[in-house]
Write a protein that holds these residues in place. Structure first.
Motif, PDB file in Angstrom:
ATOM      1  N   ASP A  12      -1.888  -3.373  -3.065  1.00  0.00           N
ATOM      2  CA  ASP A  12      -1.475  -2.134  -2.396  1.00  0.00           C
ATOM      3  C   ASP A  12      -2.648  -1.479  -1.671  1.00  0.00           C
ATOM      4  O   ASP A  12      -2.488  -0.928  -0.577  1.00  0.00           O
ATOM      5  N   PHE A  41       3.626   3.686  -0.939  1.00  0.00           N
ATOM      6  CA  PHE A  41       4.652   2.760  -0.441  1.00  0.00           C
ATOM      7  C   PHE A  41       6.026   2.997  -1.063  1.00  0.00           C
ATOM      8  O   PHE A  41       7.027   2.496  -0.580  1.00  0.00           O
ATOM      9  N   GLN A  42       6.061   3.797  -2.124  1.00  0.00           N
ATOM     10  CA  GLN A  42       7.337   4.159  -2.725  1.00  0.00           C
ATOM     11  C   GLN A  42       7.886   5.477  -2.170  1.00  0.00           C
ATOM     12  O   GLN A  42       9.040   5.825  -2.425  1.00  0.00           O
ATOM     13  N   SER A  44       9.283   8.348   0.448  1.00  0.00           N
ATOM     14  CA  SER A  44      10.297   8.317   1.508  1.00  0.00           C
ATOM     15  C   SER A  44       9.653   8.441   2.878  1.00  0.00           C
ATOM     16  O   SER A  44       8.503   8.891   3.012  1.00  0.00           O
ATOM     17  N   HIS A  45      10.404   8.040   3.891  1.00  0.00           N
ATOM     18  CA  HIS A  45       9.898   8.150   5.261  1.00  0.00           C
ATOM     19  C   HIS A  45       9.545   9.593   5.590  1.00  0.00           C
ATOM     20  O   HIS A  45       8.488   9.864   6.185  1.00  0.00           O
ATOM     21  N   ARG A  58       6.486   5.135   9.922  1.00  0.00           N
ATOM     22  CA  ARG A  58       7.243   3.898  10.115  1.00  0.00           C
ATOM     23  C   ARG A  58       6.350   2.677   9.883  1.00  0.00           C
ATOM     24  O   ARG A  58       6.781   1.679   9.307  1.00  0.00           O
ATOM     25  N   VAL A  60       3.865   2.431   7.884  1.00  0.00           N
ATOM     26  CA  VAL A  60       3.606   2.267   6.452  1.00  0.00           C
ATOM     27  C   VAL A  60       4.629   1.331   5.825  1.00  0.00           C
ATOM     28  O   VAL A  60       4.289   0.432   5.041  1.00  0.00           O
ATOM     29  N   HIS A  61       5.883   1.509   6.165  1.00  0.00           N
ATOM     30  CA  HIS A  61       6.944   0.697   5.560  1.00  0.00           C
ATOM     31  C   HIS A  61       7.185  -0.618   6.289  1.00  0.00           C
ATOM     32  O   HIS A  61       7.590  -1.608   5.668  1.00  0.00           O
ATOM     33  N   ASP A  62       6.913  -0.661   7.605  1.00  0.00           N
ATOM     34  CA  ASP A  62       7.319  -1.823   8.394  1.00  0.00           C
ATOM     35  C   ASP A  62       6.267  -2.930   8.484  1.00  0.00           C
ATOM     36  O   ASP A  62       6.619  -4.097   8.674  1.00  0.00           O
ATOM     37  N   ASP A  64       3.888  -5.854   7.793  1.00  0.00           N
ATOM     38  CA  ASP A  64       3.804  -6.922   6.797  1.00  0.00           C
ATOM     39  C   ASP A  64       2.389  -7.504   6.800  1.00  0.00           C
ATOM     40  O   ASP A  64       1.982  -8.158   7.764  1.00  0.00           O
TER      41      ASP A  64
END
Length: 371
Positions: A12, A41-42, A44-45, A58, A60-62, A64
């Motif tokens: 992480d 990473f847990q 919310s947006h 965006r 952060v979550h998208d 890879d």
């Protein structure tokens, strides 16, 4: 974390530092808001957007980074490789004092050196022979007293400082502006291997990071941040070494400078630093007497500069030429005027002295005395 002991959340930490568009400042904002990277990473947006904005949230979550993370964990499994996070107990406390500490530190070599007292020695890449000699002498004397010598693995003063420390069986740290798997410049590959064996190479940049001009000012804040003081040996007025000195001053570090010839462009940066309050130094004791280095035994001073006395063991014409050289770079015409010797006679003596290691031939047809 050290080899063989990766923390459960290390992936992480890596993922956080690999997100495009989220640099150190935003990383620290997220860490302050959510705690450890796993919680980031847990989140919310909307919670992320409230801290770093919608576009960054965006990312952060998208994004890879799994392949790069796997490569880095494989690198970490190799002997001598380490990865320190801001949350590690082994993270250098002096770096935590600066305004923008790196979120991660990639280390090859002795990670324990990062917590030892150190002095940074920096200066010009296109250094004079005398400047390189001074850097090596000061590094050797100070490393012999127990200080770790910190520099940036560049050509010129940096390389001389690392080499001087190693030749004195001391410790040295090279802070680089590329990934830990990339060494720049290539000419310093052998020196880099020697440093890894007897010191450490440090970077904040992910594996695979290539050479980029904007990375070196960022690298400089780590050089000064790891140290308790910075010695500038030679620097032109536009030198990156002056950036390091400014950062050191802003970080509350001591700044030292070696003066040089008023005619040398490589001395003008040092002279400006001295005018602005840097301590003028001529010997290692001038540095060790500062309170920040209290408790260290003063080593033998670097060899004093040559005087204009006639050198012993030298034929009269060579001795006369060495005196005429003085300590500044000079041209052949100047030497002819000072000595009364012909150009042919001068070339013969200069070649002999050069082969004997008593002078260096500089660009532009100039010569400089080394002893």
């Amino acid at each position: 974390m050290t080899r063989g002991q990766p923390s459960p959340d290390l992936a992480d930490w890596l993922r956080l530092t690999l997100i495009p568009g989220i640099g150190g400042e935003r990383q620290r904002r997220l860490l302050r808001a959510f705690g450890l990277p796993g919680a980031i990473f847990q989140a919310s947006h909307q919670a992320l957007a409230d801290v770093v904005g919608d576009t960054a949230a965006r990312q952060v979550h998208d994004h890879d980074a799994s392949e790069h993370i796997a490569t880095t964990l494989d690198w970490l499994a190799q002997p001598g490789n380490h990865l320190l996070t801001l949350a590690d107990a082994a993270y250098p406390p002096r770096l935590l004092e600066i305004p923008d500490p790196p979120t991660l530190l990639y280390v090859k070599g002795d990670v324990g050196l990062l917590n030892r007292p150190g002095l940074a020695i920096v200066g010009a890449r296109s250094a004079t022979p005398q400047g390189e000699s001074n850097a090596a002498a000061f590094a050797g004397a100070l490393a012999g007293s127990g200080l770790t010598i910190i520099s940036g693995l560049a050509l010129g003063i940096d390389a001389a400082a690392h080499t001087g420390a190693l030749d004195a069986d001391g410790a040295t740290i090279a802070v680089i502006g590329t990934g830990a798997d990339r060494i720049y410049p290539a000419r310093n590959q052998a020196l880099a291997r020697h440093i890894v064996a007897h010191g450490a190479i440090v970077t904040e940049f992910p594996l695979g990071t290539q050479v980029a001009a904007h990375n070196f000012p960022r690298r400089n804040r780590i050089i000064s941040g790891l140290a308790q003081g910075v010695l500038v040996v030679e620097a032109a007025l536009n030198s990156g070494s002056l950036i390091t000195a400014r950062l050191a001053s802003e970080q509350g570090r001591e700044v030292f400078a070696i003066p040089g010839s008023i005619h040398s462009p490589q001395s003008k940066g040092c002279h400006r630093l001295i005018r602005d309050g840097a301590k003028l130094v001529e010997t290692a004791e001038d540095i060790l007497e500062e309170a920040v280095f209290a408790g260290y035994d003063a080593p033998a001073s670097p060899p004093p500069p040559a005087t204009d006395a006639t050198p012993t063991g030298t034929d009269p014409d060579s001795a006369r030429l060495l005196v005429a050289l003085g300590h500044d770079p000079v041209s052949l015409d100047t030497l002819a005027a000072r000595t009364g010797l012909t150009a042919d006679a001068l070339y013969a003596i200069l070649l002999s002295l050069e082969l004997d290691g008593q002078l260096a031939r500089l660009p532009g047809g100039r010569f400089q005395r080394l002893t």
